[in-house]
Design a protein around this motif. Structure first.
Motif, mmCIF file in Angstrom:
data_model
loop_
_atom_site.group_PDB
_atom_site.id
_atom_site.type_symbol
_atom_site.label_atom_id
_atom_site.label_comp_id
_atom_site.label_asym_id
_atom_site.label_seq_id
_atom_site.Cartn_x
_atom_site.Cartn_y
_atom_site.Cartn_z
ATOM 1 N N GLN A 284 0.688 -1.086 -0.023
ATOM 2 C CA GLN A 284 0.069 0.171 -0.072
ATOM 3 C C GLN A 284 0.899 1.030 0.147
ATOM 4 O O GLN A 284 0.523 2.208 -0.640
ATOM 5 C CB GLN A 284 -0.899 -0.023 1.152
ATOM 6 C CG GLN A 284 -1.839 -1.220 1.188
ATOM 7 C CD GLN A 284 -3.108 -1.033 2.351
ATOM 8 O OE1 GLN A 284 -2.674 -0.445 3.360
ATOM 9 N NE2 GLN A 284 -4.013 -1.823 2.078
ATOM 10 N N ARG A 285 2.060 1.287 0.736
ATOM 11 C CA ARG A 285 2.891 2.340 0.688
ATOM 12 C C ARG A 285 3.562 2.473 -1.011
ATOM 13 O O ARG A 285 3.620 3.636 -1.261
ATOM 14 C CB ARG A 285 4.032 2.155 1.448
ATOM 15 C CG ARG A 285 3.830 2.707 3.089
ATOM 16 C CD ARG A 285 5.026 2.857 3.773
ATOM 17 N NE ARG A 285 5.937 1.505 3.768
ATOM 18 C CZ ARG A 285 5.839 0.550 4.792
ATOM 19 N NH1 ARG A 285 4.927 0.623 5.763
ATOM 20 N NH2 ARG A 285 6.423 -0.521 4.475
ATOM 21 N N ASN A 286 3.860 1.632 -1.539
ATOM 22 C CA ASN A 286 4.215 1.722 -2.766
ATOM 23 C C ASN A 286 3.091 2.348 -3.546
ATOM 24 O O ASN A 286 3.634 2.955 -4.706
ATOM 25 C CB ASN A 286 4.714 0.263 -3.376
ATOM 26 C CG ASN A 286 5.989 -0.092 -2.545
ATOM 27 O OD1 ASN A 286 6.824 0.690 -2.145
ATOM 28 N ND2 ASN A 286 6.317 -1.315 -2.733
ATOM 29 N N TYR A 287 1.871 1.923 -3.546
ATOM 30 C CA TYR A 287 0.769 2.501 -4.301
ATOM 31 C C TYR A 287 0.409 3.763 -3.907
ATOM 32 O O TYR A 287 0.481 4.591 -5.035
ATOM 33 C CB TYR A 287 -0.415 1.708 -3.857
ATOM 34 C CG TYR A 287 -1.719 1.934 -4.759
ATOM 35 C CD1 TYR A 287 -1.856 1.755 -6.067
ATOM 36 C CD2 TYR A 287 -2.921 2.694 -4.134
ATOM 37 C CE1 TYR A 287 -2.766 2.036 -6.903
ATOM 38 C CE2 TYR A 287 -3.877 2.928 -4.721
ATOM 39 C CZ TYR A 287 -3.977 2.838 -6.156
ATOM 40 O OH TYR A 287 -5.117 2.721 -6.899
ATOM 41 N N VAL A 288 0.797 4.272 -2.732
ATOM 42 C CA VAL A 288 0.809 5.790 -2.458
ATOM 43 C C VAL A 288 1.929 6.285 -3.102
ATOM 44 O O VAL A 288 1.650 7.441 -3.634
ATOM 45 C CB VAL A 288 0.755 6.033 -1.042
ATOM 46 C CG1 VAL A 288 1.048 7.311 -0.561
ATOM 47 C CG2 VAL A 288 -0.477 5.420 -0.201
ATOM 48 N N GLU A 289 3.087 5.955 -3.192
ATOM 49 C CA GLU A 289 4.261 6.493 -3.648
ATOM 50 C C GLU A 289 3.967 6.659 -5.267
ATOM 51 O O GLU A 289 4.316 7.528 -5.976
ATOM 52 C CB GLU A 289 5.279 5.717 -3.264
ATOM 53 C CG GLU A 289 5.865 6.080 -1.756
ATOM 54 C CD GLU A 289 5.731 7.411 -1.436
ATOM 55 O OE1 GLU A 289 6.538 8.221 -2.102
ATOM 56 O OE2 GLU A 289 5.029 7.671 -0.495
ATOM 57 N N LEU A 290 3.138 5.762 -5.903
ATOM 58 C CA LEU A 290 3.083 5.925 -7.212
ATOM 59 C C LEU A 290 2.358 7.191 -7.424
ATOM 60 O O LEU A 290 2.546 7.865 -8.485
ATOM 61 C CB LEU A 290 2.187 4.638 -7.932
ATOM 62 C CG LEU A 290 1.644 4.292 -9.141
ATOM 63 C CD1 LEU A 290 2.778 4.685 -10.211
ATOM 64 C CD2 LEU A 290 0.670 3.321 -9.383
ATOM 65 N N TRP A 291 1.132 7.357 -6.766
ATOM 66 C CA TRP A 291 0.436 8.313 -6.870
ATOM 67 C C TRP A 291 1.127 9.596 -6.680
ATOM 68 O O TRP A 291 1.056 10.699 -7.233
ATOM 69 C CB TRP A 291 -0.788 8.165 -6.164
ATOM 70 C CG TRP A 291 -1.749 7.452 -6.468
ATOM 71 C CD1 TRP A 291 -1.758 5.986 -6.480
ATOM 72 C CD2 TRP A 291 -3.347 7.835 -6.748
ATOM 73 N NE1 TRP A 291 -2.986 5.646 -7.071
ATOM 74 C CE2 TRP A 291 -3.902 6.556 -7.338
ATOM 75 C CE3 TRP A 291 -3.994 9.164 -6.671
ATOM 76 C CZ2 TRP A 291 -5.176 6.484 -7.441
ATOM 77 C CZ3 TRP A 291 -5.287 8.930 -7.161
ATOM 78 C CH2 TRP A 291 -5.940 7.683 -7.607
ATOM 79 N N VAL A 292 1.938 9.927 -5.608
ATOM 80 C CA VAL A 292 2.846 10.852 -5.344
ATOM 81 C C VAL A 292 3.891 11.261 -6.170
ATOM 82 O O VAL A 292 3.921 12.623 -6.683
ATOM 83 C CB VAL A 292 3.662 10.723 -3.993
ATOM 84 C CG1 VAL A 292 4.655 11.791 -3.802
ATOM 85 C CG2 VAL A 292 2.579 10.416 -2.740
#
Length: 217
Positions: free
Chosen positions: A149-157
């Protein structure tokens, strides 16, 4: 556009045996049953909570006996783990594909919003389970879900950073999380006086609101 490092692989395709290329009817039936168990688990866990659902309940909902569940999963906690891990992997993989195929950051952001709204409208039970029963995962499974989920957030960031290059990444993470919260409210927001709002009506509302939250100056 945001780029992603691919895992190292050999240049040529990996040869596969005929057995791998042609699944047997038995293996196909087993995979179908496994998916049915996960679908049933999402509905039951969402409705009653993980702790109140027995293996017998789960088996009955999927059309098998309770003990037959052990042919696919070592226990109820493993069902919960696969449910939440698989959806986290699918979100990350799908989001990466959307971003990689978009011609620019603006298109990538629109694509990510549409992708996540589609996920939320298609998986309201899984969202409920994630919110309520995440703590029932083992410590190692919780850590893996959080990493995905952190990696998914960083994708959006990363995409937002291209659109707002002067904005602190911490603020961009707040925007991403706010958009997720808005979109993931679907299990509640699509209800109106006890009735379900049509998906086709909810989709454009969620997309417009999420994009507004993400791009506000």
């Amino acid at each position: 556009m945001v780029t992603f490092q691919r895992s190292s692989q050999q240049d040529g395709p990996t040869p596969r045996s005929p057995k791998q290329d042609s699944p047997t009817p038995r293996s196909q039936a087993k995979e179908t049953r496994r998916k049915a168990l996960l679908t049933a688990a999402a509905g039951l866990f969402a409705a009653d909570g993980f702790n109140r659902v027995s293996l017998e309940d789960l088996g009955a909902a999927a059309g098998v006996s309770g003990p037959a569940v052990y042919r696919h999963f070592p226990g109820k906690q493993a069902v919960l783990a696969e449910l939440l891990l698989s959806v986290s992997r699918n979100l990350l993989d799908g989001g990466r594909t959307v971003a990689a195929e978009a011609p620019d950051a603006e298109a990538a952001l629109r694509g990510l919003v549409e992708f996540h709204v589609d996920f939320a409208l298609s998986n309201p039970d899984v969202i409920r389970v994630q919110d309520r029963d995440f703590s029932n995962l083992s410590d190692s499974d919780q850590a893996e879900v959080r990493t995905l989920q952190r990696n998914y957030v960083e994708l959006w960031v990363g995409v937002l950073g291209e659109l707002h290059p002067d904005t602190d990444p911490a603020e961009l993470r707040v925007r991403a999380h706010a958009a997720f919260g808005l979109i993931n409210s679907t299990p509640h927001s699509v209800r109106h006086h006890g009735r379900r709002m049509a998906v086709k009506s909810a989709r454009p509302i969620l997309e417009r609101m999420a994009l507004a939250a993400l791009t506000v100056r």
